[in-house]
Motif scaffolding. Structure first.
Motif, PDB file in Angstrom:
ATOM      1  N   GLY A   7    -137.381 -16.927   6.821  1.00 17.86           N
ATOM      2  CA  GLY A   7    -137.569 -16.587   8.222  1.00 17.86           C
ATOM      3  C   GLY A   7    -137.244 -17.742   9.148  1.00 17.86           C
ATOM      4  N   ASP A   8    -137.856 -17.713  10.318  1.00 19.01           N
ATOM      5  CA  ASP A   8    -137.584 -18.686  11.375  1.00 19.01           C
ATOM      6  C   ASP A   8    -138.052 -20.090  11.009  1.00 19.01           C
ATOM      7  OD1 ASP A   8    -136.607 -16.554  12.756  1.00 19.01           O
ATOM      8  OD2 ASP A   8    -138.255 -16.444  14.198  1.00 19.01           O
ATOM      9  N   ASP A   9    -137.383 -21.082  11.599  1.00 18.92           N
ATOM     10  CA  ASP A   9    -137.745 -22.497  11.447  1.00 18.92           C
ATOM     11  C   ASP A   9    -137.829 -22.947   9.995  1.00 18.92           C
ATOM     12  OD1 ASP A   9    -137.908 -22.886  14.227  1.00 18.92           O
ATOM     13  OD2 ASP A   9    -139.936 -22.060  14.240  1.00 18.92           O
ATOM     14  N   GLY A  10    -136.936 -22.448   9.159  1.00 18.68           N
ATOM     15  CA  GLY A  10    -136.888 -22.861   7.758  1.00 18.68           C
ATOM     16  C   GLY A  10    -137.992 -22.298   6.890  1.00 18.68           C
ATOM     17  N   ALA A  11    -138.689 -21.273   7.364  1.00 20.65           N
ATOM     18  CA  ALA A  11    -139.789 -20.687   6.596  1.00 20.65           C
ATOM     19  C   ALA A  11    -139.270 -20.032   5.319  1.00 20.65           C
ATOM     20  CB  ALA A  11    -140.534 -19.659   7.438  1.00 20.65           C
TER      21      ALA A  11
END
Length: 103
Positions: A7-11
């Protein structure tokens, strides 16, 4: 087996059933897709193909043409004999451990 979610921000998390583990990927970009091919975990951002190395994501550097890189990535499609990175401007596939342009 094991499932991966990005997901977002390297999640990124991996796990199965009720056992999940957060991976600290070291990335700040949004991860758009994830796929496993030939026992390797691949992800894509808008413009790169990061590969899971332990719990970190490192950019793929193995391109058939050293000067050619995807302009866009966005999606991964794993087949029985290759994996594709599909973007709005180009398509790359992994052949003999090197990414090559298809279109």
């Amino acid at each position: 087996g094991i499932a991966y979610v990005v997901g977002d921000d390297g999640a990124m998390i991996r796990g199965r059933k009720d056992e999940w583990h957060v991976l600290h990927t070291g990335r700040g970009e949004n991860l758009m897709d994830v796929a496993v091919y030939d026992q390797q975990v691949y992800t894509v951002t808008d413009f790169r193909i990061p590969v899971l190395d332990g719990e970190k994501l490192v950019n793929a550097v193995n391109f058939a043409d050293a000067k050619d890189r995807p302009a866009t990535c966005l999606h991964l499609i794993a087949g029985s004999d290759t994996i594709f990175s599909v973007g709005t401007k180009d398509i790359f596939r992994l052949v003999n451990k090197a990414w090559e342009r298809v279109a």
